[in-house]
Design a protein around this motif. Structure first.
Motif, PDB file in Angstrom:
ATOM      1  N   PHE A  18       0.841  -1.203   0.000  1.00 46.53           N
ATOM      2  CA  PHE A  18       0.000   0.000   0.000  1.00 46.53           C
ATOM      3  C   PHE A  18       0.872   1.247   0.000  1.00 46.53           C
ATOM      4  O   PHE A  18       0.669   2.173  -0.763  1.00 46.53           O
ATOM      5  CB  PHE A  18      -0.870   0.037   1.259  1.00 46.53           C
ATOM      6  CG  PHE A  18      -2.197  -0.645   1.090  1.00 46.53           C
ATOM      7  CD1 PHE A  18      -3.073  -0.230   0.111  1.00 46.53           C
ATOM      8  CD2 PHE A  18      -2.575  -1.685   1.919  1.00 46.53           C
ATOM      9  CE1 PHE A  18      -4.305  -0.848  -0.045  1.00 46.53           C
ATOM     10  CE2 PHE A  18      -3.801  -2.304   1.773  1.00 46.53           C
ATOM     11  CZ  PHE A  18      -4.660  -1.883   0.782  1.00 46.53           C
ATOM     12  N   TYR A  22       1.109   4.120  -2.686  1.00 44.41           N
ATOM     13  CA  TYR A  22       0.559   5.383  -2.211  1.00 44.41           C
ATOM     14  C   TYR A  22       1.589   6.497  -2.307  1.00 44.41           C
ATOM     15  O   TYR A  22       1.305   7.600  -2.771  1.00 44.41           O
ATOM     16  CB  TYR A  22       0.065   5.242  -0.777  1.00 44.41           C
ATOM     17  CG  TYR A  22      -0.587   6.494  -0.257  1.00 44.41           C
ATOM     18  CD1 TYR A  22      -1.870   6.833  -0.653  1.00 44.41           C
ATOM     19  CD2 TYR A  22       0.094   7.348   0.597  1.00 44.41           C
ATOM     20  CE1 TYR A  22      -2.471   7.984  -0.210  1.00 44.41           C
ATOM     21  CE2 TYR A  22      -0.497   8.505   1.057  1.00 44.41           C
ATOM     22  CZ  TYR A  22      -1.779   8.814   0.645  1.00 44.41           C
ATOM     23  OH  TYR A  22      -2.367   9.963   1.095  1.00 44.41           O
ATOM     24  N   ILE A 223      -2.364   1.978   8.140  1.00 44.85           N
ATOM     25  CA  ILE A 223      -2.888   3.128   8.858  1.00 44.85           C
ATOM     26  C   ILE A 223      -2.323   3.184  10.271  1.00 44.85           C
ATOM     27  O   ILE A 223      -1.956   4.235  10.791  1.00 44.85           O
ATOM     28  CB  ILE A 223      -4.421   3.040   8.927  1.00 44.85           C
ATOM     29  CG1 ILE A 223      -5.012   3.363   7.575  1.00 44.85           C
ATOM     30  CG2 ILE A 223      -4.978   3.992   9.951  1.00 44.85           C
ATOM     31  CD1 ILE A 223      -4.867   4.794   7.194  1.00 44.85           C
ATOM     32  N   LEU A 227       0.375   6.148   6.965  1.00 39.49           N
ATOM     33  CA  LEU A 227       0.646   5.966   5.535  1.00 39.49           C
ATOM     34  C   LEU A 227       1.890   6.743   5.136  1.00 39.49           C
ATOM     35  O   LEU A 227       2.149   7.819   5.637  1.00 39.49           O
ATOM     36  CB  LEU A 227      -0.543   6.458   4.708  1.00 39.49           C
ATOM     37  CG  LEU A 227      -1.524   5.394   4.228  1.00 39.49           C
ATOM     38  CD1 LEU A 227      -2.570   6.046   3.362  1.00 39.49           C
ATOM     39  CD2 LEU A 227      -0.818   4.299   3.473  1.00 39.49           C
TER      40      LEU A 227
END
Lengths: 287, 363
Positions: A18, A22, A223, A227
């Motif tokens: 992620f 991201y 989270i 992030l």
């Protein structure tokens, strides 16, 4: 405890995936869990042709290419779209990948053979019997994390990628091809996911619909760590895994997943910047 | 609502009647069953349209709200309270028409259950409470976070429904009684009531449509669109963004729960798959395909695609079809298929009027 750490390390890998995407593109990839599933599935299929190490390597390479392809096909052309569109398109991708897996393979639960030993072989440590696969998982994941860290820190490519995430315009001015960096980020994150999918497959099994659950828990981990901070994501992943395995003591096993999702919601509501993150005013939440 | 919308509404009503007449005339009344179900599913889509299209907030939790509404109705109207039959409050509630004694379909014993109306109202109240509890903290989050939070919420609901014996675990609940919504009008899937139910479902869908369009063209709607275009700016203009977002969320959750309640009575049962992430994604797809903030487009696409899906035209590729449609629409036509079409028609007509002098790009 060890099962918690094992599954937690897989969440950590998803969380890193992620983070990679991201920080490079600003997209949260809802199809992250699908990479893990694909990794396991491809490796299981390749096993009928080649030996285990080759099958794992082949699956990681294939899924990496698949990740790059997704970026090239969809996200490169859609840079100008809003976040809402981006979210929706990754959700769509996740479904299509799931359904494709359902039709290519089937709904049967599959697994790779144990890398060393078999289901019943154990290693005794401090009186606890642990499957050798646990060490494979932990070893592979920590090696991957260390290599990734070194890659980011010292290699030219890694530095370029960090530059992209901290300031895309400046990176572009410095002559870095941002679009390619994004493709690399997608590939890396897909490859990492596939690797995790392979090492977890012998003990946790691979199934076509494992993706969304993994993605949500991986997101919870990301989270929890905040992030954009891959190393904290590792801690977040371990924390989620351990909480999940301890929750069995308190609530029936059927509610195991509920507790993990509840952690996610709680963290989102209470500390959206992560336990280790600094609140960056107005970035995540407004009001 | 302006005059054009009334005209469209009349057109829709005419189409609904025409379809019924055709179906009856051609002896294909079974199509009406799926159309009724599509109309109820469209309620969810319309509600989500308000939240996603107007307020710009993505929710992946609407399948869960649908299931909450449906399960509340199902549990309350089938769960036997005979243990408390002697209690004083049971007598009061029975006299007030909230509880009713009913014959069990399976063994003929009588059981004490809630009446469908009471169950429906309870479901609405419960949904409001849940929507506020979930919405208040999660609407302070933005973009990705909101989608993830609502997805997490829907997964929790799904797991709870799957795991708890009260909701029938994986089997869901069946044997939900018909709902006499008005004297002479019953929500039920029985064959003789097919046509009246078809009209009832469409009447409800149109009422929701009128309600939402009036809402959008009011002060509230303008505030929501301001939030969509720029939350900080809306805030600076003195709009209480949190309150308006929460309101849109609660309204759309209510519509979803109402749809769940109606459909549960219509199908005489509900299963946990209604709360699955796939269902929520499907609603998002339908909103996106309709063009995000386009109620008419969403309604049309929702009825069309739900109908095809319920008739089983997509076979085992059901979910895949929705996924592919979603990707194609977003990557090729992010405004939905209707806006470019409308632009094209407008361009052609202005071209004809202005003799082709109009700049093509400006349309």
């Amino acid at each position: 405890m060890f099962s918690g750490i094992t599954i937690g390390s897989i969440y950590a890998v998803v969380a890193i995936g992620f983070n990679l995407i991201y920080s490079a593109t600003g997209i949260l990839n809802f199809a992250q869990g699908e990479f893990v599933m694909l990794g396991g599935m491809v490796a299981v299929s390749m096993l009928s042709v080649v030996s285990l190490p080759l099958a794992v390597a082949g699956s990681v390479i294939l899924v990496t290419l698949c990740g790059c392809l997704l970026e090239l096909l969809f996200f490169r052309r859609l840079r100008r779209h809003s976040i809402l569109h981006m979210i929706i398109i990754t959700i769509g991708l996740s479904i299509v990948m799931q359904e494709a897996a359902l039709h290519i393979w089937d709904e049967k639960v599959r697994s790779l053979p144990y890398f060393t030993g078999n289901e019943i072989s154990t290693v005794q440590i401090f009186g606890a019997a642990i499957s050798p696969q646990v060490f494979w998982v932990l070893g592979t994941v920590s090696a991957a994390i260390v290599i990734l860290h070194l890659f980011y820190r010292y290699s030219l490519y890694g530095r370029a990628m960090r530059a992209c995430s901290s300031n895309p315009e400046a990176a572009m001015l410095a002559g870095i091809n941002i679009a390619n960096m994004r493709t690399v980020a997608f590939g890396l994150s897909a490859g990492l996911g596939a690797l995790a999918g392979c090492v977890i497959s012998p003990s946790a099994m691979t199934q076509y619909d494992m993706g969304p659950g993994l993605a949500i828990k991986g997101f919870a981990a990301a989270i929890l760590g905040g992030l954009g901070n891959p190393m904290a994501a590792v801690l977040g992943g371990l924390a989620v895994g351990i909480c999940e395995s301890f929750s069995i003591i308190l609530v029936p096993a059927a509610y195991k997943d509920v507790s993990a999702f509840a952690i996610l919601l709680l963290v989102l509501f209470v500390r959206p910047n992560g336990l280790f993150g600094k609140p960056s005013g107005g970035h995540v939440r407004e009001c | 609502m302006n005059r054009r919308n009334y005209f469209h509404l009349l057109l829709l009503a005419a189409a609904v009647i025409l379809i019924q007449l055709c179906a009856s005339g051609l002896n294909k009344e079974f199509y009406l069953t799926q159309l009724t179900m599509s109309a109820y599913y469209s309620l969810v889509v319309l509600g989500l349209c308000l939240l996603m299209g107007c307020a710009g907030q993505a929710s992946l939790g609407h399948g869960a709200f649908f299931a909450i509404g449906g399960y509340m109705s199902a549990v309350l109207t089938t769960h036997n309270l005979a243990v408390w039959q002697k209690a004083v409050w049971a007598g009061w509630l029975q006299r007030a028409g909230v509880l009713v004694l009913q014959d069990n379909l399976f063994d003929g014993t009588s059981q004490l259950v809630f009446t469908p109306w009471a169950a429906f109202l309870a479901a609405m109240v419960f949904t409001i409470v849940i929507a506020i509890l979930v919405g208040y903290p999660s609407l302070r989050l933005k973009g990705h976070y909101l989608a993830m939070a609502t997805l997490g919420f829907s997964l929790i609901v799904y797991r709870l429904l799957l795991a708890s014996p009260l909701t029938g675990s994986a089997d869901g609940i069946n044997g939900v009684p018909p709902w006499p919504i008005l004297p002479g009008l019953t929500v039920s899937g029985e064959k003789p009531l097919r046509i009246s139910n078809y009209y009832l479902s469409w009447l409800i869908a149109m009422m929701a449509l009128v309600l939402l369009m009036n809402l959008v063209h009011s002060r509230v709607g303008r505030a929501l669109r301001a939030i969509h275009d720029g939350e900080t700016a809306a805030n600076a203009m003195g709009i209480n963004t949190g309150r308006f977002k929460l309101m849109a969320f609660v309204v759309s959750a209510l519509l979803a729960a109402a749809a769940g309640s109606f459909l549960t009575h219509y199908n005489a049962g509900i299963g946990p798959s209604e709360a699955s992430a796939m269902k929520s994604v499907r609603y998002v797809t339908l909103v996106a395909v309709g063009g995000m903030d386009n109620f008419w487009g969403s309604l049309l696409m929702s009825v069309l695609l739900n109908f095809l899906s319920l008739r089983g035209y997509f076979g085992t590729y059901d979910h895949a079809v929705f996924g592919i449609i979603l990707i194609l629409i977003i990557s090729l036509m992010p405004d939905g298929p209707f806006k470019p079409l409308g632009n094209l028609i407008q361009r052609l007509s202005t071209n004809r009027i202005a003799g082709g002098k109009e700049k093509h790009g400006s349309a």
